[in-house]
Design a protein around this motif. Structure first.
Motif, short mmCIF file in Angstrom:
data_model
loop_
_atom_site.label_atom_id
_atom_site.label_comp_id
_atom_site.label_asym_id
_atom_site.label_seq_id
_atom_site.Cartn_x
_atom_site.Cartn_y
_atom_site.Cartn_z
N SER A 274 -0.70 50.06 -68.49
CA SER A 274 -0.50 51.41 -67.95
C SER A 274 0.66 52.14 -68.61
N SER A 298 -6.55 50.85 -71.73
CA SER A 298 -5.73 51.93 -71.15
C SER A 298 -6.53 53.21 -71.03
N THR A 312 1.27 52.84 -74.37
CA THR A 312 0.42 51.66 -74.25
C THR A 312 0.05 51.14 -75.63
N HIS A 323 -6.02 46.71 -78.85
CA HIS A 323 -5.95 47.74 -77.83
C HIS A 323 -7.17 48.66 -77.81
N LEU A 325 -8.64 52.25 -75.87
CA LEU A 325 -8.21 53.39 -75.07
C LEU A 325 -9.41 54.24 -74.70
#
Lengths: 613, 375
Positions: A274, A298, A312, A323, A325
């Motif tokens: 977050s 995220s 993030t 990651h 998003l």
């Protein structure tokens, strides 16, 4: 991990029992896409069902409902027992030969041998129904913090019905579709369904940290509320302060231990990032334990005030995570909102963020994710820790202002009415907490209930149904901050955050794990004084995890907030037109009220409840 | 579910050849493959508009300002970037050159558009205080082509490692593959069968004294003693050629040094294949695609240990690293190239492809786009 349900004490035909159970199983299908199990009593008195999301022991050996080695017990279980590997050797010594590598078998055999006494030893999240084959007696249990949900009801013939979700209880066809006035009051006041109620009359939540026992012949609706605590959440009455180093080492090792436990899985474990301290701490701890290439998820927004996407991204990179998003805007957010409404088990004013980020995770094939939920409650990340005691003091001194109460309570501004609510009650932390966290005031909730249902009796509209719920035993808490901590853990976190997290992740067949909401971690810090636990900026946590980059805690706290307020006033206006039409505008500010009424109306309509006239 | 739009800003794609241009091409191809042509807009500073259209294909929206006089082109291009950024509001801007970073900063601040900027080498090292530096400081993610450039920027800009995502240069493994060189080429350069050929591919600019061919020429007299029939070939054009011819003459090795001048990209692979080994003991390489091309053709490489050649040769795993300022070390390095048993060309090709091939590049770009919410 799964969806569970069961019925015992069935008086009608066995075929009808099967039909009822199959209906419940369909209603829980989203919770367990991997497998389905059903177990029926040959005499047609009871039945258990299960929908499985395979995470531990992916083989068919982990199937449920599961029967004990002596054939006397059956279990359906939802959750994870993280320390099941530690409990196994004891059972093996006692002569049990394991046929699976699942935690279900460990739980079942432990319960079969030791009874409910085993519950305090379990580390993890769980809700289970244990059934004795010979007479259909049922034991229900739910974890200490209330991470996994469990609802119960008693049908017209005195049969017990239980399930992971309210809609599954409804799908049994044995519960009349009637709104619970107390549940409704509680929902309007708090934005979630407070224990023991649900929004359905006669459907109750199993109390967290308890087990209850059901005997088919002796069932009455009220008997479900009799439950036995296996443990309570509480802080040390006489806290001690160890020296700084010892304390840090203790907190650090408790964090590491909890995280290690939450990594127990036969499928990869991802992380919801977050951009705040809590999820970053998890990322840092995971990296320091040598975990690389974890998937992180995220949400990002174009609205600058809410966007933490860069943070993030940087955190993910720093700790070697892969990651993902999701950029949410008013346009793709619309679809998500529709999906969110459908995924809801009970109305709520929160959980949209969890729904969206779960969508992203499940699109990327995730089955288990960690979340930083609970960090604020444990380490004092909310303003409530200082504000609620302040409000109480203020209310104690308000004296003469109380004379203005009749004027204030009718004031058009929502904030002023909130002040009126504080003044209208005798000063107490529970009241001030409600004023801080609450949604509608008592008076507003009453007028809404009146507006919404003509079926409700006069008393059910007038009475302060929610306020009649338990008061705090102040002797248990050395300071006001401890009491607020307790309220945060047992009210806001339990009824709002954990419930939403469960429902909106499980609606994607995704298991959400919460390493901060852990018995071991809680035990490691419950003996510290509140002044240390709840330091500004969650100092206890950030000093125990110095790897958290400074740009995270230098950043103003925003939580996992969404720009929905802006969207609701503009591009999403049409989706809320029905609420605007039905309720007076004065009650629809701020946005959370509008949201909570929207989800309420949608839910009532979808499940065939008369939403009023 | 496909979501998100991307703008890619490039100095040029078609007009000239060089490291940044080839990187820009690879980047464009990658993002178009990942996102589909409809979701990519190309803004090029110096290409010819018609040529760019042909190059990008019909489905990719492409604009360039090659027709604008060079004196005002920078200003006009900045205006184009700002205008397009504000009207299109892409989910990510990917700039393949740091010079556009000031505009990126403005868009980031004004419209909250995330910007990622590539950092190749000299153009971002030792940046003075000013707009480009500030632009880079405000960039969401800097994309260095090597660990070397990343490390330099980390210390020069004072940014933490997580602000960088290394995307190494790549090469076309289909074009740069092992095989026999065409015989005609040996004849063209007058090479005898028993000759050993050491190759360097480099610009020859008198103003850039860092590529290292000069140092090789300096050690040639000694090398010839030890490796009979050794020839050193420099592929490339530039103002430094005259000086080097003079130097080789003075050292008495003119016969052993071949200057080819400009070689077209079609002929380049055969030049690598013609060689026995490749050497460019450079001091200021941002990455050095030529090492990849040489290895792609199965030729062992020598590079300097003070720049990003360390990345390309994976700290010595794939080739020989020498101190470019130490002539003795350089000589020893070249000797190693010829005395040690040569690697199997196919194996070297495979390794280069495994570490730096297009698949690796695309995987990296895909992950980058994912982290910005583009799928």
């Amino acid at each position: 991990m799964c969806g569970i349900a069961g019925i015992s004490g069935w008086q009608k035909k066995p075929e009808e029992l099967r039909a009822a159970l199959e209906g419940m199983q369909r209603a829980l299908g989203h919770r367990g896409p991997d497998d389905r199990g059903i177990l029926l009593d040959p005499k047609g008195k009871w039945g258990l069902i299960h929908t499985r999301l395979s995470i531990l022991d992916l083989s068919p050996c982990g199937r449920q409902p599961m029967t004990s080695s002596d054939g006397k017990w059956h279990i359906v279980f939802n959750g994870e027992i993280y320390n099941y590997r530690d409990l196994r050797p004891g059972l093996e010594k006692a002569g049990h030969r394991f046929f699976s590598g699942s935690d279900t078998e460990v739980l079942l055999e432990s319960l079969a041998r030791e009874g409910m006494g085993v519950l305090p030893k379990l580390r993890g999240m769980f809700a289970f129904g244990l059934l004795r084959a010979e007479d259909g007696q049922v034991w229900l249990g739910r974890d200490l913090f209330g991470i996994k949900p469990l609802y119960t009801a008693v049908g017209p013939d005195g049969e017990l019905i239980f399930a992971s979700e309210v809609r599954a209880v409804l799908a049994s066809g044995r519960v009349p579709r009637e709104v619970s006035p107390a549940g409704l009051d509680g929902y309007l006041r708090t934005g979630s369904l407070p224990r023991p109620f649900s929004l359905v009359r006669g459907v109750f939540q199993q109390r967290s940290g308890t087990w209850s026992h059901y005997v088919p012949q002796a069932a009455k609706p009220g008997s479900l509320l009799d439950s036995h605590f296996f443990r309570k959440i509480g802080f040390e009455r006489e806290p001690t302060t160890p020296d700084g180093k010892t304390m840090m080492a203790r907190v650090r090792s408790a964090l590491e231990e909890s995280l290690e436990a939450h990594f127990v899985s036969d499928v990869p474990v991802g992380l919801f990032l977050s951009g705040g301290i809590d999820s970053t701490a998890i990322a840092a701890l995971a990296a320091s334990s040598g975990r690389k290439g974890m998937q992180s998820y995220s949400l990002g927004f174009r609205e600058r005030r809410h966007d933490e996407a860069p943070l993030t991204r940087w955190v993910a990179r720093r700790f070697g995570m892969d990651h993902h998003l999701m950029r949410l805007d008013a346009e793709n957010g619309r679809d998500c909102f529709q999906g969110y409404l459908e995924a809801m088990d009970q109305p709520t004013l929160d959980g949209f963020n969890t729904y969206c980020v779960s969508t992203l995770a499940s699109q990327n094939g995730a089955k288990v994710v960690l979340s930083g939920l609970g960090g604020d409650e444990l380490f004092g990340g909310y303003r409530s820790f200082s504000r609620v005691p302040e409000l109480k003091k203020w209310s104690e001194r308000a004296g003469i202002l109380r004379m203005l109460l009749p004027v204030i309570e009718r004031f058009p501004g929502a904030r002023v009415r909130r002040v009126g609510e504080i003044l209208g009650e005798s000063p107490s932390l529970e009241q001030e907490f409600l004023a801080f966290r609450g949604n509608f005031t008592r008076r507003e909730a009453q007028s809404l209930r009146k507006e919404m249902s003509r079926e409700l009796g006069e008393w059910e509209i007038r009475a302060d149904l929610y306020d009649n719920l338990g008061r705090l035993d102040r002797d248990r808490f050395p300071t006001d901050a401890d009491a607020v901590g307790y309220l945060e853990l047992t009210r806001y976190m339990r009824h709002q955050l954990l419930k939403d997290s469960d429902v909106f992740s499980m609606s994607h067949g995704l298991e959400l794990r919460v390493p901060f909401v852990d018995m071991g971690l809680f035990d490691a810090i419950r003996g510290l004084p509140a002044a240390i636990r709840y330091q500004t900026g969650k100092r206890l946590l950030t000093s125990a995890v110095p790897e958290i980059p400074d740009y995270i805690y230098q950043h103003p706290k925003r939580g996992f907030t969404l720009p929905v307020e802006t969207w609701m006033k503009g591009p999403w206006k049409d989706m809320f037109a029905d609420v605007h039409k039905r309720f007076p505008e004065a009650l629809l500010q701020p946005w959370s009220r509008l949201w909570s009424l929207k989800t309420l109306m949608h839910w009532l309509e979808k499940h065939g409840f008369a939403a009023g006239d | 579910m496909k979501t998100g739009k991307l703008q890619i800003w490039v100095p040029e794609l078609v007009a000239r050849e060089g490291g940044i241009q080839s990187y820009s091409n690879e980047m464009l191809e990658a993002v178009v493959e990942i996102l589909g042509p409809e979701r990519v807009t190309v803004l090029s500073k110096s290409d010819n508009q018609a040529a760019l259209r042909i190059f990008c294909g019909e489905k990719v929206e492409a604009h360039s300002l090659g027709h604008v006089p060079s004196g005002v082109r920078t200003l006009a291009f900045s205006e184009l970037l700002l205008r397009k950024g504000l009207t299109e509001k892409p989910d990510l801007i990917l700039s393949t050159h740091a010079h556009f970073s000031p505009v990126g900063k403005m868009l980031g601040l004004r419209a909250r558009i995330p910007v990622a900027i590539s950092a190749h080498g000299v153009e971002v090292w030792n940046l003075p205080r000013g707009r480009t530096r500030n632009g880079l400081l405000a960039t969401d993610t800097i994309l260095p082509v090597s660990e070397y450039t990343r490390d330099r920027l980390m210390s020069e800009l004072g940014l933490p490692a997580e602000r960088f995502e290394i995307i190494h240069n790549t090469f076309d493994a289909k074009i740069f593959s092992p095989g026999p060189a065409r015989m005609k080429l040996r004849e063209t350069y007058g090479l005898r069968p028993e000759d050993k050929l050491l190759l360097c591919v480099s610009r020859m600019e008198a103003s850039e004294q860092y590529k290292g061919y000069r140092q090789i020429i300096q050690v040639m007299p000694s090398l010839i003693q030890k490796i009979p029939g050794l020839k050193f070939m420099v592929v490339g054009r530039g103002t430094d050629r005259k000086n080097m011819e003079g130097l080789a003459g003075r050292l008495g090795v003119r016969e052993h040094v071949i200057f080819t001048g400009y070689v077209s990209s079609e002929e380049l692979p055969d030049h690598y294949r013609l060689a026995d080994a490749f050497a460019m003991p450079s001091k200021r390489e941002g990455f050095g695609i030529v090492y990849l091309e040489a290895m792609g053709c199965g030729r062992r490489c020598l590079g300097g240990n003070k720049d990003a050649a360390r990345d390309a040769l994976r700290n010595g795993e794939l080739g020989v690293l020498v101190d470019p300022d130490d002539l003795q070390d350089l000589e020893q390095g070249v000797l190693r190239l010829f005395k040690e048993p040569p690697p199997e060309p196919e194996k070297l090709h495979h390794l280069a492809n495994q570490y730096f091939g297009r698949d690796v590049f695309r995987t990296k770009v895909r992950a980058l786009l994912e982290s910005f919410g583009l799928r």
